[in-house]
Structures are given as structure tokens and as C-alpha cells.
Design a protein around this motif. Structure first.
Motif, mmCIF file in Angstrom:
data_model
loop_
_atom_site.group_PDB
_atom_site.id
_atom_site.type_symbol
_atom_site.label_atom_id
_atom_site.label_comp_id
_atom_site.label_asym_id
_atom_site.label_seq_id
_atom_site.Cartn_x
_atom_site.Cartn_y
_atom_site.Cartn_z
ATOM 1 N N VAL A 15 0.827 -1.207 0.000
ATOM 2 C CA VAL A 15 0.000 0.000 0.000
ATOM 3 C C VAL A 15 0.862 1.257 0.000
ATOM 4 O O VAL A 15 1.828 1.363 0.759
ATOM 5 C CB VAL A 15 -0.924 0.017 1.244
ATOM 6 N N PHE A 16 0.506 2.191 -0.857
ATOM 7 C CA PHE A 16 1.197 3.478 -0.913
ATOM 8 C C PHE A 16 0.554 4.379 0.132
ATOM 9 O O PHE A 16 -0.251 5.259 -0.164
ATOM 10 C CB PHE A 16 1.056 4.063 -2.322
ATOM 11 N N ASN A 17 0.901 4.110 1.387
ATOM 12 C CA ASN A 17 0.217 4.805 2.485
ATOM 13 C C ASN A 17 1.033 5.983 3.013
ATOM 14 O O ASN A 17 2.097 6.316 2.488
ATOM 15 C CB ASN A 17 -0.124 3.804 3.594
ATOM 16 N N GLU A 18 0.543 6.576 4.047
ATOM 17 C CA GLU A 18 1.194 7.743 4.692
ATOM 18 C C GLU A 18 2.686 7.554 4.871
ATOM 19 O O GLU A 18 3.472 8.421 4.553
ATOM 20 C CB GLU A 18 0.600 7.923 6.095
ATOM 21 N N LYS A 19 3.018 6.382 5.422
ATOM 22 C CA LYS A 19 4.416 6.124 5.769
ATOM 23 C C LYS A 19 5.281 6.164 4.506
ATOM 24 O O LYS A 19 6.337 6.797 4.475
ATOM 25 C CB LYS A 19 4.493 4.750 6.445
ATOM 26 N N VAL A 20 4.783 5.488 3.466
ATOM 27 C CA VAL A 20 5.537 5.449 2.212
ATOM 28 C C VAL A 20 5.613 6.847 1.598
ATOM 29 O O VAL A 20 6.667 7.277 1.113
ATOM 30 C CB VAL A 20 4.877 4.467 1.212
ATOM 31 N N MET A 21 4.498 7.550 1.647
ATOM 32 C CA MET A 21 4.484 8.909 1.078
ATOM 33 C C MET A 21 5.523 9.779 1.762
ATOM 34 O O MET A 21 6.260 10.515 1.127
ATOM 35 C CB MET A 21 3.103 9.538 1.282
ATOM 36 N N LYS A 22 5.565 9.677 3.076
ATOM 37 C CA LYS A 22 6.486 10.489 3.859
ATOM 38 C C LYS A 22 7.933 10.165 3.478
ATOM 39 O O LYS A 22 8.766 11.046 3.337
ATOM 40 C CB LYS A 22 6.263 10.196 5.344
ATOM 41 N N GLU A 23 8.183 8.882 3.310
ATOM 42 C CA GLU A 23 9.549 8.456 2.974
ATOM 43 C C GLU A 23 9.954 8.876 1.569
ATOM 44 O O GLU A 23 11.091 9.211 1.316
ATOM 45 C CB GLU A 23 9.626 6.922 3.025
ATOM 46 N N ARG A 24 8.993 8.802 0.648
ATOM 47 C CA ARG A 24 9.363 8.876 -0.769
ATOM 48 C C ARG A 24 9.112 10.221 -1.432
ATOM 49 O O ARG A 24 9.601 10.454 -2.531
ATOM 50 C CB ARG A 24 8.590 7.810 -1.535
ATOM 51 N N LEU A 25 8.284 11.047 -0.823
ATOM 52 C CA LEU A 25 7.949 12.310 -1.486
ATOM 53 C C LEU A 25 8.786 13.453 -0.912
ATOM 54 O O LEU A 25 9.059 13.475 0.286
ATOM 55 C CB LEU A 25 6.463 12.633 -1.293
ATOM 56 N N PRO A 26 9.171 14.409 -1.774
ATOM 57 C CA PRO A 26 9.826 15.608 -1.244
ATOM 58 C C PRO A 26 8.884 16.275 -0.237
ATOM 59 O O PRO A 26 7.660 16.187 -0.373
ATOM 60 C CB PRO A 26 10.004 16.494 -2.479
ATOM 61 N N LYS A 27 9.457 16.946 0.739
ATOM 62 C CA LYS A 27 8.681 17.501 1.841
ATOM 63 C C LYS A 27 7.479 18.341 1.369
ATOM 64 O O LYS A 27 6.359 18.177 1.854
ATOM 65 C CB LYS A 27 9.589 18.347 2.722
ATOM 66 N N ASP A 28 7.739 19.248 0.403
ATOM 67 C CA ASP A 28 6.673 20.146 -0.080
ATOM 68 C C ASP A 28 5.527 19.362 -0.706
ATOM 69 O O ASP A 28 4.349 19.648 -0.481
ATOM 70 C CB ASP A 28 7.209 21.089 -1.173
#
Ligand code: ADP
Ligand code: MG
Length: 697
Positions: A15-28
């Protein structure tokens, strides 16, 4: 069960969840995506491009080669259209690409999905639009992107859109109330935990039953010598092959972030249940769809078939879905938690009476939200909640509300303790006992709406529930925001609501005949089947409710009604054709063969000229022969009716004709066939019987 040691890593790994998003996406990017998710702000294309790229890279690492917009059209099941990430470079090589545009919008050819007249036939275009509030996931080497589905003109063509709109309405109105109570909450949302019932049968048996293959239920089948009367299956020991299935199923669901938790045998033989831990409404709706899909697929690996139909076997309990529903805040509070002293918890009582009023005023809408051709076999029958809606509160809450209504002080009773055996620790009895017969029961800190059918999308009942409760909260807020003495005003509202709506509260046995009579005296509605229930969906009151809260436009309400009617008669039409087909091609030929054998045997023995009595032989031949004739004439009548139905243009009339005429004729044929099954040798019977199927797994 190889991976269970790593359960923590396994859970949600696809799942592309919160945790993954936080790890993989630039902060902005992460920040603006979060803003979109929590506040519904629109996402600009640049951000979408960054998200899409990160999603693609993550998905490829998980083995994905394709992506699909995943949506929930009005068919009640999900739809997908797979595209690969591959983009040729022109020099014979390729790159893997996925753009923000592809993430945000899809354009499936929508012409084959039901639209109830919303989409002219020449206008095939429809759009799928990314729903960032539900997580994307990888399944079967494909990245699935949850989306909403609408027509070229923007009208909702799916099950998800009204649900999301209803969550907004509930949020808006509940926050108004919470503000008056001084709450800090910024967001309110419905939570849902849906217990899913299902049957597991042998693949081989399934394949040999054309009725199961084509319609999901058996259209024939005599009562087996053993059914569920011994009640030895409920919570019984789970057989090894079923355990193996459940373990695999859990593992697949866990990967998708679905917290499958409780699994047990159900009442009927071969019937089971799965309950997940509850989650936010939109996620719960997606996850229930996924659960049903995964249940079917995992069964295949075990040479089993998972039946999700509401009534696969006549005379044996059908399958439902218990919709546990509550309201929570972003501050982690469950608004339906009564606390230790519910009599003093005015906020809880206010929300409670809002729900009671909502259920009472919109009984018909709730009823229709669970209505389908398949569920008609359950509701009103003796196993499932009756078609009459009432609310179960239990004695403590009923007494508290009564005390408020009569302005008596409520005397709290000491909670009863349960002590079974001297050395077993004492435990305090729950505030609400479990009334298993109520269609809408308060169960401690949530309501359990028990009318839902096992195969239906849970979106419909929940968008109705969210909306009717939002409507009542709105009415309360309109009064309370103007009140000088807030406390007194709250008590007044509660008192008035109890006084005017207490007829909907019923704590007794909903399955008893007395209740049906009592409910009629109380003026509660009793809509026995889908065709009777459907008009309430387009009643003026319903249209006003849906339009005023922005859930559905008038056009959308009417189109949905049209789709429901159409799917109703189409289902019965398929069943009727299947009945005729099986009778003509399988049952009658088998009966002919059997008749030949018993007639010849009688003739041969008569020729021996022994002093024998042939009355039994002749009786069997004539009984089977007569039943065969009766069956043939029943099927002729069915054929004639189905042919006549073709000429009925008006959908409402057509649905009514199927309900009032065709179903009866199908039953007529079935009765003859089932009696024949009890007379014809099993060697000749053309398909597996209930005893064969129900006790094999
Ligand atoms: P039972 O079979 O006794 O009704 P289960 O434990 O099988 O109970 O299922 C109860 C369901 O209710 C679970 O899915 C659980 O997660 C759900 N549930 C519990 N609390 C809430 C809540 N606050 N909101 C929605 N669902 C809830
Ligand atoms: Mg339950």
C-alpha cells in the motif's frame, strides 16, 4: 503462512500509504498532498507529477508493470482497465513512465456501465478521477489507483462519489454540534467495520452446477436430510482446508493493509465470517470491495469457490454483512462512546437521539439501501432481520431516555456482574446485551446495521446513514446555536426527540410474529421486497434530503432508481432463463433415463409371471411421470411469462411483473424438480445435491 514471522513488515506492504508517502515524497509535495487529503484542496499538476513518479517507482519495486484506475460503477462491483507503464523511446528501447495527468484523470469507455439514462448512448465518454483520500496499492503486478467515476457532464456514475459527499455533510453538521460543546475537533468522520459472511464450496461441485455458475445461487435443490438444525457448525472447529484458506486470505489482505481480524464458522454448514478492524468510511468501503475480490481469488488456489451471494441455498441461512458504524473525531474520540455515566453525557445522548430520529424518519430509505433481488430471499425470512426497521438500545439506554422524557431523575443501577464458575474471574456485563434479532442495534459504542446483503457494496447504506444523521444534526444545530441556555436547550431537544420517535425503539425479539403486528400498530413501515421498497428512493422527502446536502442531484437520484429497477429485473430474468435451461437440458433428460430403467425393470419382472405385487413399482413410475409432466408444464408457463415480459417497456412495471409473476413461476418449477430429486436415483441426478455440496468442505 511462511511470512507470518514478519507480520509487521507484511502488513500494508503493498500500500502506498502515509508512511511510504512520507519516505518517498519531497517535503513540499508531501505537505500539499496531505492538505489535499485532509482539506479537500485541489492538487496542482506539478505536485501530481511528482507523486505519480514516486508512486510508479515504488510500484515497480513491488513488481508492478501496469497501472489501473480502479472504480466502483453502479454494477456494485469494481472495474479496472490496465495500462502498462511502458513507453517506447523510438530506438527500440523503452522507459517506464507514469505522469501526473495519468494519475489524476482516466477516460474509460463508459458506455458499457449502467448510467440510468444519465449518459446518452452516443456519448460514451466517462471520466475516472483520482481519489487521494484512499491509498493506491499493488495487486497482481498492477498499481491500483482508487478513483471516482463520472459522466462527461460531471454526474456521478459510481458508488463512491455520494459516499464521499455524505462524509462531508456529516463532518459539517457534526462539527457545528461539537463546537457548541466546546470541542477542539477539526474533522469528524464515520467509521465502519463490516463483518462479511460467505460460503466455501468445492470447485468441482460449483462447476457442475450451472445455476451457481450463472446466477450465484442454486435454483434447485431438495432439503438435505441434515441441514443446520443441530447448530453444530456455528463457531465449530474449523476444518484444516478451511483454516488453510483463511490463513492465505489473511495474508493477502494484510499485504493490502486490510486488518482482517476475526474469522469463524457461521450458522450454516460451509458458511464462514470475516471481520476486519474498523476504519474510516471511504477506506472501509474500498477495503470491503477488495476483501470480496481477494476472497474469491484465494479460494481458487485452494480448489474452492467462495460464494458471496445472499442466498446460495434455499432453506439454509443466507449471508449478510453487518455494518458496524460510528462517528469519530480527529482528536481520537468516538462520539458514540457512552462513557461510564451515559445519563450525564449530554453530548453522547444528543448524537444518540439524532440517530434514533434519523432512523425513524428515514426507515424507508435505510430499507431500500439494503434492497436487492438477492437480499429479498433473506429479509423478512426467519434468519435475518425482518424487513421492518427498528432500533435496539438495551435496557440501560432505554431507561435513561425514558427518564429524560418523563423528567424523572435517572437512578443508575449497579452494573450486573457475571460469575459463571467460582474460580473464573468475574466480569462486568456489557451495558447492552446482544440482541441478535435487531436490524439496527446499539452495540456498546457503535450501531450495527444488519440488513445488508453479503455481496452488496457497503457504500449505499453508509451514504444514506451519513446523510440522514447529518440532516438531524443540522436541525439540532439550527436550534442550539440560537439557544440562550444551551444545557436546557439540549435537554429539551433530547426530550422532544424521544417523545416523537420512541416508536422506533424495540428491544424484544424481532423475529416473532407479535412484533410484526406490534410494528404495524406503531405505524412502522414493512416493505417486503425490493419492488415495494424502491419508490421510497425517489419520494419527494428523499430527493429533498439528498439535494439539500449535496449528496445527489435530482437527476442522479432518478438515474440511480432506474439502475436499481433495471438490475432487479435483469437478475430475475437471467435466473428464469437458467431455470428453463436446466430443466430442459438436464433434469428432464435425467428423469427420462430413470423412468426407462424403472419401467423396463417392472416390465421384465411382470413377464416372469410370478405372484408379485407391482403396485409400488407402478406407483413410482406414475409418480415420477406425473411430476415430470407437471415440471414441463411449469416451465412452459415460465417461458411464456418471460416472453411476455419483453414487451413491457416501463421499467417499474417490468420489475413488478418479474416480482409478482416470474418469481412465483420459477418457484413452481422448482417445487416439482426438488420433489423429483427425492425420487430419482442419485446415479441419474444430473448435478450435485445440497448434501453433496454443503458437507464437503
Ligand atoms: P460481532 O460478531 O459480535 O458483532 P465482531 O467483533 O465480529 O462482533 O465485529 C465487530 C465489528 O465492529 C468489527 O469489524 C469492529 O472493528 C467493528 N467496530 C468496533 N468499533 C467500531 C467503531 N467505533 N466504529 C465502527 N466499527 C467498529
Ligand atoms: Mg455482528
Amino acid at each position: 503462512m511462511s511470512n507470518v514471522g514478519n507480520l509487521k513488515e507484511l502488513f500494508s506492504s503493498m500500500v502506498f500509504n502515509e508512511k511510504v508517502m512520507k519516505e518517498r515524497l519531497p517535503k513540499d509535495t508531501y505537505k500539499s498532498l496531505k492538505k489535499t487529503i485532509s482539506e479537500g484542496s485541489t492538487l496542482d499538476l506539478e505536485t501530481a507529477n511528482v507523486v505519480a513518479n514516486a508512486m510508479k517507482d515504488w510500484a515497480i519495486e513491488k513488481g508492478a508493470t501496469h497501472f489501473t484506475h480502479w472504480f466502483q460503477p453502479m454494477t456494485g462491483i469494481t472495474a479496472e482497465k490496465h495500462d502498462s507503464f511502458i513507453s517506447p523511446l523510438g530506438d527500440g528501447s523503452i522507459i517506464m513512465e507514469f505522469s501526473g495527468k495519468e494519475l489524476i484523470k482516466g477516460e474509460p469507455d463508459a458506455s458499457s456501465f449502467p448510467s440510468g439514462g444519465l449518459r446518452a448512448t452516443f456519448e460514451a465518454r466517462g471520466y475516472t478521477a483520482w481519489d487521494p483520500t484512499s491509498y493506491a496499492f499493488v495487486k497482481e503486478n498492477t498499481l491500483f489507483i482508487p478513483t471516482l467515476f463520472c459522466s462527461y457532464g460531471g454526474e456521478a456514475l459510481d458508488k463512491k462519489t455520494p459516499l464521499l459527499r455524505s462524509m462531508e455533510a456529516l463532518n459539517t453538521q457534526a462539527l457545528r454540534i461539537l463546537k457548541l460543546f466546546g470541542s477542539e475537533a477539526k474533522r469528524v468522520f464515520a467509521t465502519i467495520g463490516s463483518e462479511q459472511e460467505y460460503f466455501l464450496i468445492n470447485e468441482e461441485h460449483f462447476r457442475r452446477r450451472k445455476d451457481l455458475v450463472l446466477t450465484g445461487r442454486t435454483l434447485f435443490g431438495a432439503k438435505p436430510p441434515k441441514g443446520q438444525e443441530l447448530e453444530d457448525h456455528y463457531f465449530g472447529t474449523i476444518k484444516p482446508n478451511v483454516i488453510a484458506y483463511m490463513h492465505d486470505l489473511d495474508e493477502e489482505l494484510w499485504k493490502l493493509g486490510i486488518s482482517a481480524k476475526t474469522e469463524h464458522n457461521e450458522v450454516a454448514p460451509s458458511q464462514h465470517e470475516l471481520a476486519p478492524v474498523f476504519s474510516m468510511a471511504n477506506i472501509a468501503v474500498d477495503q470491503n470491495q477488495l476483501t470480496m475480490d481477494v476472497m474469491r481469488k484465494v479460494a481458487k488456489n485452494h480448489k474452492l469457490v467462495c460464494l458471496l451471494h445472499e442466498k446460495p441455498f434455499a432453506g439454509i441461512n443466507g449471508s449478510g454483512k453487518h455494518n458496524n458504524w460510528s462517528i469519530s473525531t480527529d482528536t481520537g474520540e468516538n462520539l458514540l462512546d457512552p462513557g461510564k455515566a451515559p445519563e450525564k453525557n449530554k453530548r453522547f445522548l444528543l448524537f444518540l437521539v439524532a440517530i434514533i430520529k434519523a432512523v425513524n424518519e428515514y426507515q424507508d430509505l435505510l430499507r431500500v439501501s439494503a434492497a436487492s433481488a438477492a437480499n429479498d430471499h433473506r429479509l423478512g425470512a426467519n434468519e435475518a432481520p425482518p424487513a421492518i426497521i427498528s432500533v435496539y438500545l438495551g435496557t440501560v439506554l432505554t431507561d435513561i431516555l425514558e427518564a429524560i422524557e418523563k423528567s424523572n431523575g435517572y437512578v443508575s443501577k449497579e452494573l450486573e456482574k457475571v460469575k459463571s464458575v467460582s474460580y473464573v474471574p468475574e466480569f462486568i456485563k456489557d451495558n447492552t446485551d446482544r440482541n441478535r434479532t435487531s436490524p439496527f442495534a446499539f452495540t456498546g459504542n457503535k450501531f450495527e446495521f444488519r440488513m445488508l446483503g453479503s455481496s452488496q457494496s457497503i457504500s449505499g447504506p453508509n451514504f444514506v446513514l451519513n446523510t440522514i444523521v447529518a440532516e438531524e444534526l443540522k436541525q439540532f444545530a439550527d436550534i442550539l446555536e440560537k439557544a440562550d441556555d444551551f444545557d436546557a436547550a439540549v435537554t429539551d431537544v433530547i426530550r422532544k426527540v424521544v417523545r416523537e420517535n420512541k416508536q422506533i425503539i424495540f428491544n424484544g425479539n424481532n423475529y416473532s410474529d407479535e412484533w410484526t403486528k406490534e410494528a404495524a400498530r406503531r405505524g412502522l413501515s414493512n416493505l417486503k421486497n425490493t419492488v415495494e421498497a424502491l419508490p421510497s428512493f425517489i419520494a419527494e422527502k428523499s430527493v429533498k434530503l439528498f439535494t439539500s446536502h449535496g449528496i445527489l442531484t435530482e437527476k442522479e437520484v432518478f438515474s440511480r432508481h432506474e439502475i436499481l429497477l433495471e438490475s432487479y429485473w435483469k437478475i430475475i430474468n437471467i435466473e428464469a432463463l437458467t431455470v428453463a435451461d436446466i430443466v430442459k437440458k438436464a433434469i428432464i433428460p435425467a428423469v427420462y433415463k430413470y423412468l426407462a430403467v424403472i419401467s423396463e425393470s417392472t416390465l421384465k419382472r411382470q413377464k416372469l409371471a410370478l405372484p408379485l405385487d407391482f403396485s409400488y413399482d407402478l406407483e413410482l413410475v406414475s409418480k415420477v411421470s406425473a411430476l415430470k409432466d407437471k415440471l414441463q408444464s411449469a416451465v412452459n408457463a415460465l417461458d411464456t411469462a418471460v416472453a411476455a415480459a419483453k414487451d413491457i417497456e416501463n421499467t417499474e412495471k417490468k420489475a413488478r411483473f418479474y416480482s409478482e409473476t416470474v418469481i412465483g413461476l420459477m418457484t413452481g418449477a422448482r417445487v416439482c424438480a426438488d420433489e423429483l430429486e427425492t425420487l430419482v436415483s442419485s446415479e441419474f441426478w444430473p448435478f450435485p445435491t445440497y448434501s453433496d455440496i454443503l458437507f464437503a468442505v
